[in-house]
Design an enzyme around this catalytic site. Structure first.
Site, PDB file in Angstrom:
ATOM      1  N   HIS A   1      -5.292   9.975   6.901  1.00  0.00           N
ATOM      2  CA  HIS A   1      -5.377   8.810   7.744  1.00  0.00           C
ATOM      3  C   HIS A   1      -4.802   7.655   7.455  1.00  0.00           C
ATOM      4  O   HIS A   1      -5.146   7.332   6.027  1.00  0.00           O
ATOM      5  CB  HIS A   1      -6.862   8.612   8.133  1.00  0.00           C
TER       6      HIS A   1
ATOM      7  N   SER B   1      -7.212  11.359  -0.694  1.00  0.00           N
ATOM      8  CA  SER B   1      -8.198  12.228   0.028  1.00  0.00           C
ATOM      9  C   SER B   1      -7.885  12.440   1.404  1.00  0.00           C
ATOM     10  O   SER B   1      -8.595  13.499   2.159  1.00  0.00           O
ATOM     11  CB  SER B   1      -9.378  11.887  -0.392  1.00  0.00           C
TER      12      SER B   1
ATOM     13  N   GLY C   1      -3.184  12.178  -5.143  1.00  0.00           N
ATOM     14  CA  GLY C   1      -4.579  12.199  -5.065  1.00  0.00           C
ATOM     15  C   GLY C   1      -5.498  11.496  -3.915  1.00  0.00           C
ATOM     16  O   GLY C   1      -6.615  11.270  -3.927  1.00  0.00           O
TER      17      GLY C   1
ATOM     18  N   HIS D   1       1.358  -7.277  -6.467  1.00  0.00           N
ATOM     19  CA  HIS D   1       1.119  -8.283  -7.720  1.00  0.00           C
ATOM     20  C   HIS D   1       1.177  -9.390  -7.493  1.00  0.00           C
ATOM     21  O   HIS D   1       2.171  -9.873  -6.950  1.00  0.00           O
ATOM     22  CB  HIS D   1       2.013  -7.920  -8.746  1.00  0.00           C
TER      23      HIS D   1
ATOM     24  N   HIS E   1      -5.140   8.276  13.671  1.00  0.00           N
ATOM     25  CA  HIS E   1      -5.192   9.226  12.572  1.00  0.00           C
ATOM     26  C   HIS E   1      -3.634   9.966  12.286  1.00  0.00           C
ATOM     27  O   HIS E   1      -3.402  10.158  11.021  1.00  0.00           O
ATOM     28  CB  HIS E   1      -6.025  10.526  13.041  1.00  0.00           C
TER      29      HIS E   1
ATOM     30  N   GLN F   1      -6.489   0.452  -0.378  1.00  0.00           N
ATOM     31  CA  GLN F   1      -7.821   0.036  -0.905  1.00  0.00           C
ATOM     32  C   GLN F   1      -7.536  -1.115  -1.496  1.00  0.00           C
ATOM     33  O   GLN F   1      -6.491  -1.801  -1.825  1.00  0.00           O
ATOM     34  CB  GLN F   1      -8.264   0.983  -1.859  1.00  0.00           C
TER      35      GLN F   1
ATOM     36  N   LYS G   1      23.458  15.407 -14.748  1.00  0.00           N
ATOM     37  CA  LYS G   1      24.630  16.206 -14.353  1.00  0.00           C
ATOM     38  C   LYS G   1      24.187  17.746 -14.439  1.00  0.00           C
ATOM     39  O   LYS G   1      25.174  18.698 -14.081  1.00  0.00           O
ATOM     40  CB  LYS G   1      25.796  15.857 -15.141  1.00  0.00           C
TER      41      LYS G   1
ATOM     42  N   ASN H   1      -2.538   4.383  -1.990  1.00  0.00           N
ATOM     43  CA  ASN H   1      -2.259   5.492  -2.467  1.00  0.00           C
ATOM     44  C   ASN H   1      -1.756   6.540  -1.482  1.00  0.00           C
ATOM     45  O   ASN H   1      -2.825   6.684  -0.485  1.00  0.00           O
ATOM     46  CB  ASN H   1      -3.532   6.050  -2.930  1.00  0.00           C
TER      47      ASN H   1
ATOM     48  N   CYS I   1     -11.399   7.535  11.007  1.00  0.00           N
ATOM     49  CA  CYS I   1     -11.050   7.407  12.487  1.00  0.00           C
ATOM     50  C   CYS I   1     -12.218   6.545  13.270  1.00  0.00           C
ATOM     51  O   CYS I   1     -13.555   6.546  12.578  1.00  0.00           O
ATOM     52  CB  CYS I   1     -11.026   8.624  13.024  1.00  0.00           C
TER      53      CYS I   1
ATOM     54  N   CYS J   1     -12.294  12.975  10.548  1.00  0.00           N
ATOM     55  CA  CYS J   1     -12.022  12.207   9.551  1.00  0.00           C
ATOM     56  C   CYS J   1     -13.093  10.927   9.358  1.00  0.00           C
ATOM     57  O   CYS J   1     -13.585  10.501  10.414  1.00  0.00           O
ATOM     58  CB  CYS J   1     -10.857  11.456  10.306  1.00  0.00           C
TER      59      CYS J   1
ATOM     60  N   ARG K   1      22.029  13.793 -18.408  1.00  0.00           N
ATOM     61  CA  ARG K   1      21.269  14.725 -18.010  1.00  0.00           C
ATOM     62  C   ARG K   1      21.154  15.060 -16.556  1.00  0.00           C
ATOM     63  O   ARG K   1      20.925  16.269 -16.134  1.00  0.00           O
ATOM     64  CB  ARG K   1      19.806  14.722 -18.688  1.00  0.00           C
TER      65      ARG K   1
ATOM     66  N   HIS L   1      -4.287   4.406   5.287  1.00  0.00           N
ATOM     67  CA  HIS L   1      -5.284   3.453   4.810  1.00  0.00           C
ATOM     68  C   HIS L   1      -4.753   3.012   3.430  1.00  0.00           C
ATOM     69  O   HIS L   1      -3.864   3.655   2.622  1.00  0.00           O
ATOM     70  CB  HIS L   1      -6.799   4.120   4.572  1.00  0.00           C
TER      71      HIS L   1
HETATM   72  P1  H2U Z   1      -7.989   7.501  -1.374  1.00  0.00           P
HETATM   73  O1  H2U Z   1      -7.223   6.402  -0.859  1.00  0.00           O
HETATM   74  O2  H2U Z   1      -7.589   7.614  -2.671  1.00  0.00           O
HETATM   75  O3  H2U Z   1      -8.061   8.721  -0.631  1.00  0.00           O
HETATM   76  O4  H2U Z   1      -9.347   6.825  -1.276  1.00  0.00           O
HETATM   77  C1  H2U Z   1     -10.207   6.702  -0.112  1.00  0.00           C
HETATM   78  C2  H2U Z   1     -11.524   5.738  -0.301  1.00  0.00           C
HETATM   79  O5  H2U Z   1     -12.292   5.867   0.580  1.00  0.00           O
HETATM   80  C3  H2U Z   1     -11.961   6.414  -1.856  1.00  0.00           C
HETATM   81  O6  H2U Z   1     -12.142   5.237  -2.621  1.00  0.00           O
HETATM   82  C4  H2U Z   1     -13.718   5.971   0.289  1.00  0.00           C
HETATM   83  C5  H2U Z   1     -13.358   6.807  -1.161  1.00  0.00           C
HETATM   84  O7  H2U Z   1     -14.384   6.077  -2.039  1.00  0.00           O
HETATM   85  N1  H2U Z   1     -14.395   6.504   1.246  1.00  0.00           N
HETATM   86  C6  H2U Z   1     -15.582   5.580   1.722  1.00  0.00           C
HETATM   87  O8  H2U Z   1     -15.934   4.816   1.202  1.00  0.00           O
HETATM   88  N2  H2U Z   1     -16.301   6.367   2.624  1.00  0.00           N
HETATM   89  C7  H2U Z   1     -16.158   7.702   2.980  1.00  0.00           C
HETATM   90  O9  H2U Z   1     -17.044   8.015   3.791  1.00  0.00           O
HETATM   91  C8  H2U Z   1     -15.477   8.655   2.472  1.00  0.00           C
HETATM   92  C9  H2U Z   1     -14.136   7.981   1.540  1.00  0.00           C
HETATM   93 ZN    ZN Z   2      -8.655   9.676  11.064  1.00  0.00          ZN
END
Ligand code: H2U
Ligand code: ZN
Length: 349
Positions: free
Chosen positions: A166, A163, A161, A283, A115, A170, A30, A155, A55, A52, A28, A168
């Protein structure tokens, strides 16, 4: 009928880490493509954005203020999915109604005070600061008796998704071992018991020999497109030695992890000349107090883009009901990524 081969014929491939199969339909790939292929105009971000919440010196949504941090910086997520003071408990009502309380600690890691940067644009030394912090967090959170697994992830991109642009990541650390990790625990344990070697150690040795799916490497790590890749440009970073976790990486190995993280993400950005979105994560061995000689440190990269800076793969239909499917083979993806410049497209201009 011609003899079967992986280049032309529909087939399925086995993922030994999860025990799951993936359908590959190379014929597929192709098909002529008549959809969009345009480049996207990326907005130029300022080094510091007063609005932000990541920041330095800015106020976050809950009212806390970030320090004037200079390197990688972590804080407890203001909207944590897991809480450390959840009471023990749950429901055990036969086979059909099971639940259990989960405790945990969630953190956010700012990769840089800048940022406007992303990992592929950061200096290797600065990325090493992120790796060093990952190690500290794994050690500290993992030492907590209530925490049995520490999931470090990133992410990246609004289509994933994310947000905030900057740079970062988790960390979600929890009392339970999450599904994807549990599958890998079971499979790696069975392999180790049978062969006395780690599954990924043997896999990496075979891949290095074959070369066709290797993307880049350094003295301590290799990045490759796994044989069983689901996402079009999925990749894995695997440590050459069988470290169960980031805990035992020395200074040189942490620098090497930073280096390969940069090498791989430069390839990604150069593919469609766009900041390449993905979910990536480490992992590694659970922190449940058990020995985990079967575990082999690795990092998965799951990017959704398929054909251009805007056309992504959707996991829908057969994939939700049957199993994942891909058209372009893992080998072709590896070849395309490998052929790209090692210099980030923005600095080449
Ligand atoms: P993303 O990587 O999915 O964008 O998530 C950013 C995380 O930052 C999200 O889990 C946290 C959100 O809960 N956050 C804070 O802890 N403090 C804030 O002021 C805004 C976002
Ligand atoms: Zn920033």
């Amino acid at each position: 009928m011609s003899t079967f081969n992986l280049v032309d014929h529909p087939h399925r491939r086995f993922n030994p880490l999860t025990g799951e199969w993936i359908l590959v339909s190379p014929h597929r790939a192709k098909r002529p493509w008549q959809g969009q292929v345009e480049k996207v105009q990326e907005e130029k971000r300022p080094q510091y954005d007063p609005k932000c919440y990541l920041c330095p010196t800015n106020e976050r949504i809950g009212g806390k203020v970030n320090p004037d941090y200079k390197g990688a910086y972590s804080f407890i997520n203001d909207f944590s999915a897991l809480l450390s003071d959840t009471p023990e408990g749950g429901e055990d009502n036969g086979d059909l109604f099971q639940s259990e309380a989960v405790r945990g600690i969630c953190k956010v890691i700012c990769f840089s005070p800048r940022h406007d940067l992303t990992v592929p644009e950061m200096e290797v030394d600065a990325i090493k600061g992120v790796v060093d912090l990952w190690q500290d967090e794994y050690n500290e959170l993992g030492a907590n008796p209530a925490i049995n697994y520490v999931q470090i992830f990133e992410n990246k991109g609004s289509i994933m998704g994310c947000s905030n642009p900057h740079p970062h990541g988790q960390i979600w650390s929890s009392s339970n071992i999450p599904n994807e990790v549990e599958k890998e625990v079971v499979r790696q344990k069975a392999y180790f018991e049978k062969h006395g070697r780690t599954l990924l150690g043997d896999y990496l040795e075979a891949e290095v020999e074959k070369e066709s799916r290797i993307l880049c490497s350094n003295e301590h790590f290799v990045a490759l497109v796994p044989y069983w890749a689901v996402w079009p440009f999925e990749a894995m970073i695997i440590s050459r030695s069988a470290h169960a976790s980031i805990k035992t990486f020395n200074d040189e190995e942490r620098l090497a992890l930073a280096d390969i993280y940069k090498q791989l993400t430069i390839m990604y950005d150069n593919l469609f000349e766009v900041s390449f979105a993905y979910s990536a994560g480490i992992h590694q061995a659970p922190t449940d107090g058990e020995e985990h000689p079967e575990w082999h440190f690795h990092m998965h990269f799951y990017p959704p883009l398929l054909r251009s800076a805007t056309v992504k793969k959707f996991m829908v239909g057969y994939e939700m009901l049957g199993n994942p499917q891909r058209d372009i083979t893992a080998e072709t993806s590896a070849e395309r990524l490998r052929a790209l410049s090692k210099v980030h497209y923005k600095s080449a201009k």
